[in-house]
Design an enzyme around this catalytic site. Structure first.
Site, PDB file in Angstrom:
ATOM      1  N   GLY A 148       0.843  -1.184   0.000  1.00  0.00           N
ATOM      2  CA  GLY A 148       0.000   0.000   0.000  1.00  0.00           C
ATOM      3  C   GLY A 148       0.884   1.241   0.000  1.00  0.00           C
ATOM      4  N   CYS A 149       0.428   2.326  -0.624  1.00  0.00           N
ATOM      5  CA  CYS A 149       1.268   3.528  -0.702  1.00  0.00           C
ATOM      6  C   CYS A 149       1.501   4.137   0.684  1.00  0.00           C
ATOM      7  CB  CYS A 149       0.681   4.544  -1.665  1.00  0.00           C
ATOM      8  SG  CYS A 149      -1.033   5.019  -1.341  1.00  0.00           S
ATOM      9  N   ASN A 150       0.465   4.162   1.514  1.00  0.00           N
ATOM     10  CA  ASN A 150       0.628   4.646   2.886  1.00  0.00           C
ATOM     11  C   ASN A 150       1.568   3.729   3.669  1.00  0.00           C
ATOM     12  OD1 ASN A 150      -1.252   6.630   2.309  1.00  0.00           O
ATOM     13  ND2 ASN A 150      -2.937   5.630   3.356  1.00  0.00           N
TER      14      ASN A 150
END
Length: 342
Positions: A148-150
């Protein structure tokens, strides 16, 4: 050698970002682009900024000849990816940009994503795609699960600090702001310009954000014990970019030295001089991540800030970095584009 590439879900933001990056790669050729509702359309009609490229017409997945594909990027929605990937020929290398293979434990997957996994054996096989920390495993993988980017942003800050034991594992706060492209391209009322502009808001407050499943999995594995961080994401009225701020208990100099040593040889992660903080403006549309450490006014506490582009280093750039490893290419190929500024 030219590698034949397919992109499934090419009509989304991450699909378009993959096309933009691969277009600069000397040894990759895009032979298939799929898009369910936009099948039959030209990519230039869906993304006019790509009209200068000679690209295949968008098609349905079942129209692709996978015998002519070396590696497939799967940029499909969660829960759809696992079903599609399960049906792909075993000789095709796959990088999944959805969440379907990030969580190793099927029970944890069901907890965070609200349903049973449809490809348990593949879930066991998948390698977690945070390149800087799983490089050797990725080189030999058939299936890689993009982060996930986060989750990627928070891990660039915290993984080295947890590994080195220079912070208190029980007092970690991660405050993160993400641009609206992180929510995808589908029409949603809360993402309309009039609803989103001129303000920003926290969401998934109190530990409900799905990327916490990745943090729990990865940080606990590193520490050899349960590590549960406090994490609050915010949606900001910017097109792209993530700025994450971690508040930790630890000596700022030791924190900075640990991060500097961990990333000294990494081509895409740069640790700024102690006391400097990064900006999303300086990594926009690039595969770079900038980290900064500042001493807090309270002795024994430090503030660590990370900036990266959610569509590039947080997703499609990371995917291409992994693809290079899987295909025996130089890891940085197609990814040394300078950030766009201003």
């Amino acid at each position: 050698m030219t590698h034949k590439i397919a992109i499934l879900g090419a009509s989304g933001y991450t699909g378009a970002e993959l096309v933009r990056l691969i277009a600069t790669h000397p040894n990759m050729d895009i032979v298939a682009l799929s898009a369910d509702r936009k099948a039959g359309m030209e990519m230039a009609a869906v993304f006019p900024h790509l009209r200068h490229l000679d690209l295949p017409t968008l098609c349905k997945i079942d129209e692709i000849d996978f015998d002519a594909v070396d590696l497939c990027f799967c940029a499909l929605p969660h829960a759809t990816s696992q079903k599609v990937i399960k049906a792909l020929p075993g000789n095709v290398k796959v990088i999944d940009l959805s969440a379907d293979f990030r969580i190793r434990d099927p029970e944890e997957y069901a907890k965070w994503y609200g349903g049973e996994h449809d490809a348990i054996e593949l879930q066991k096989e998948a390698v977690y795609g945070l390149t800087e920390f799983y490089r050797d495993e990725i080189k030999n993988a058939r299936l890689v699960a993009g982060t996930g980017c986060n989750a990627a942003t928070g891990q660039y800050i915290l993984r080295p600090l947890i590994s080195a034991g220079v912070i208190d594992f029980d007092h970690i706060i991660l405050d993160l702001k993400c641009g609206v492209s992180g929510a995808g391209r589908s029409l949603k009322e809360n993402l309309l310009h009039a609803e989103l502009s001129e303000g920003y808001h926290a969401y998934a407050i109190g530990g409900t954000h799905r990327h916490l499943g990745e943090f729990d999995q990865e940080f606990s594995l590193l520490a050899g014990r349960d590590v549960r961080i406090q994490f609050t994401p915010h949606l900001v009225p910017a097109n792209r970019g993530i700025l994450a701020t971690a508040y930790v208990h630890g000596d700022a100099q030791a924190v900075h030295d640990t991060l500097a040593a961990a990333y000294a040889d990494e081509p895409f992660v740069e640790v700024l001089p102690l006391g400097e903080a990064p900006s999303t403006k300086h990594v926009r549309a690039s595969n770079f991540c900038h980290l900064g450490v500042v001493a807090d006014r309270i002795e024994g506490r430090a503030i660590v800030v990370a900036a990266l582009d959610n569509l590039t280093k947080g997703s499609s750039g990371q995917a291409l970095q992994n693809a290079n490893l899987m295909l025996g290419e130089e890891e940085t190929t197609g990814l040394m584009l300078a950030p766009v500024f201003p």
